[in-house]
Design an enzyme around this catalytic site. Sequence first.
Site, PDB file in Angstrom:
ATOM      1  N   HIS A 150      -8.246  -4.965   0.339  1.00  0.00           N
ATOM      2  CA  HIS A 150      -7.112  -4.102   0.694  1.00  0.00           C
ATOM      3  C   HIS A 150      -6.440  -4.467   1.971  1.00  0.00           C
ATOM      4  O   HIS A 150      -5.249  -4.801   2.004  1.00  0.00           O
ATOM      5  CB  HIS A 150      -7.314  -2.694   0.496  1.00  0.00           C
ATOM      6  CG  HIS A 150      -6.079  -1.759   0.628  1.00  0.00           C
ATOM      7  ND1 HIS A 150      -5.413  -1.837  -0.434  1.00  0.00           N
ATOM      8  CD2 HIS A 150      -5.494  -1.235   1.519  1.00  0.00           C
ATOM      9  CE1 HIS A 150      -4.292  -1.096  -0.191  1.00  0.00           C
ATOM     10  NE2 HIS A 150      -4.240  -0.486   1.185  1.00  0.00           N
ATOM     11  N   SER A 204       0.998  -1.155  -0.008  1.00  0.00           N
ATOM     12  CA  SER A 204       0.152   0.089   0.023  1.00  0.00           C
ATOM     13  C   SER A 204       0.707   1.140  -0.124  1.00  0.00           C
ATOM     14  O   SER A 204       1.572   1.592  -1.086  1.00  0.00           O
ATOM     15  CB  SER A 204      -0.855   0.135   1.292  1.00  0.00           C
ATOM     16  OG  SER A 204      -1.949   1.067   1.163  1.00  0.00           O
ATOM     17  N   ASP A 208     -10.069  -4.714  -4.626  1.00  0.00           N
ATOM     18  CA  ASP A 208      -9.630  -3.709  -3.740  1.00  0.00           C
ATOM     19  C   ASP A 208     -10.485  -2.446  -3.653  1.00  0.00           C
ATOM     20  O   ASP A 208     -10.551  -2.099  -4.822  1.00  0.00           O
ATOM     21  CB  ASP A 208      -8.041  -3.338  -3.981  1.00  0.00           C
ATOM     22  CG  ASP A 208      -7.308  -2.744  -2.946  1.00  0.00           C
ATOM     23  OD1 ASP A 208      -7.997  -1.662  -2.574  1.00  0.00           O
ATOM     24  OD2 ASP A 208      -6.239  -3.023  -2.762  1.00  0.00           O
TER      25      ASP A 208
END
Length: 453
Positions: A389, A214, A356
């Site tokens: 995510h 991320s 996601d």
Amino acid sequence: MSVRRVVLGVVAAASVAVAVAATAPPVVAQPAFPAIPEFDTGFYSPEQSIVSAAEPGQIIASRPVNVANLGVLPVNVDAWQLSYRSNDSRDDAIPAVATVLKPRGYVPGRPLLSFQIAEDSLGAYCASSYVLQQGSIPWPLTGAITGGAQFLEIQAALAQGWAVVVPDHQGPNSAFAAGPLAGRITLDGIRAAENFDPLGLDGRETKVGMMGYSGGSIATGHAAELHESYAPDLNIVGAAEGGIAADVGALVDNSNSALGAGIVASGIIGVSREDPELAQFIDQKLNPLGKAMFGAKQNLCIGWNSAIAPFVNLKGLFDTPGDPLREPVAQSALDKLRMGKSVPRFPMYMYQSNPDWLVPVGPVNTLVDTYCADPNASVTYTRDHFSEHLTLEVVAAPSALLWLRDRFAGVPAEPGCRTTDVGSMALDSRTWPVWQDVVGDLVAGLFGQPIGS
């Protein structure tokens, strides 16, 4: 490591703790609570003349530190902080800080992992170098949740016997999401770690891997692309990244009026701290509601920043005749942040949640296609269809560590590119022993046993 071995290891660790007979040096409590970076200017903000006189990656100052889970539970490894010179995205000299860690003792040929934590914050006290320290304000209070949680992955890397460098890749102004800046700080952090004799590395011959998820993928991905032009002296053998923020503009579009709007707004602020033209544009075009919301987010860590204004209409915070992202200044800023400008010359392990909700999969697919248009590219790309995510980071970390372990062992990555679609990366039975190792080492660590020695 088998379950039986984990249990036996925990029992043995408990016995050693009770007998106070540990063979490794004990973790000594720090004499005082560490100062937060905002007040520790001597280390974090050395005089500019000193910084400018140094070479990128040259160490300006170092000091030993103790690291701990939750700032309380000590981790029995050797650790230091390094202050070193790096460059901003305009290649002007700036100070940077990284934490370096290694298992106790010396091992010849020890590899180095550069782990980029997803700091995703706007305050220096949210930086990894502070969050990881024993005696720091616990991250559940500050909101630096990713730093505290991802420290477990760092300990899993240490359990492999690797040295680890954790750069504060957002730089002295906490420029969250400013990829070209983060890439330079990451590469210079690797140089600094290799320059630091107590780590016992083999200098520029050290095998280096990089890993980030991320917000950490921003630093990892840009470092991978900058390697050949900025730091070709580094022997990087592979990089693993997931939840890949390949196109920040697409991420803003995806998060507008959605759950991720709060954290993405923080990224806009962070990028503007590294881009003066964008900062001027934001200052001129934000409407009163936008100014109030951006003002409330200044200097907050990821947890609190994410909680402020989810589902907000980000584009509605600007007084522009159309989509503010289509304004020339915004387009210029976003282009600088987009990955795919060069192809990494070492193998890449990339993974992404197909559904996601924060980082869209489309730009990641495009990035992989861009890399793979080069016949010399080596990319292993996995799309996970059941995770999202937050969960993908947890289930994919063992796969990334196993892949890096092969690169450090000299096992060649498969040439070319391959894309694999899976239900869940958690179903890969090859990764299950990694989780057993992590649990066993972490529990033993709570009894003062050294990790990875």
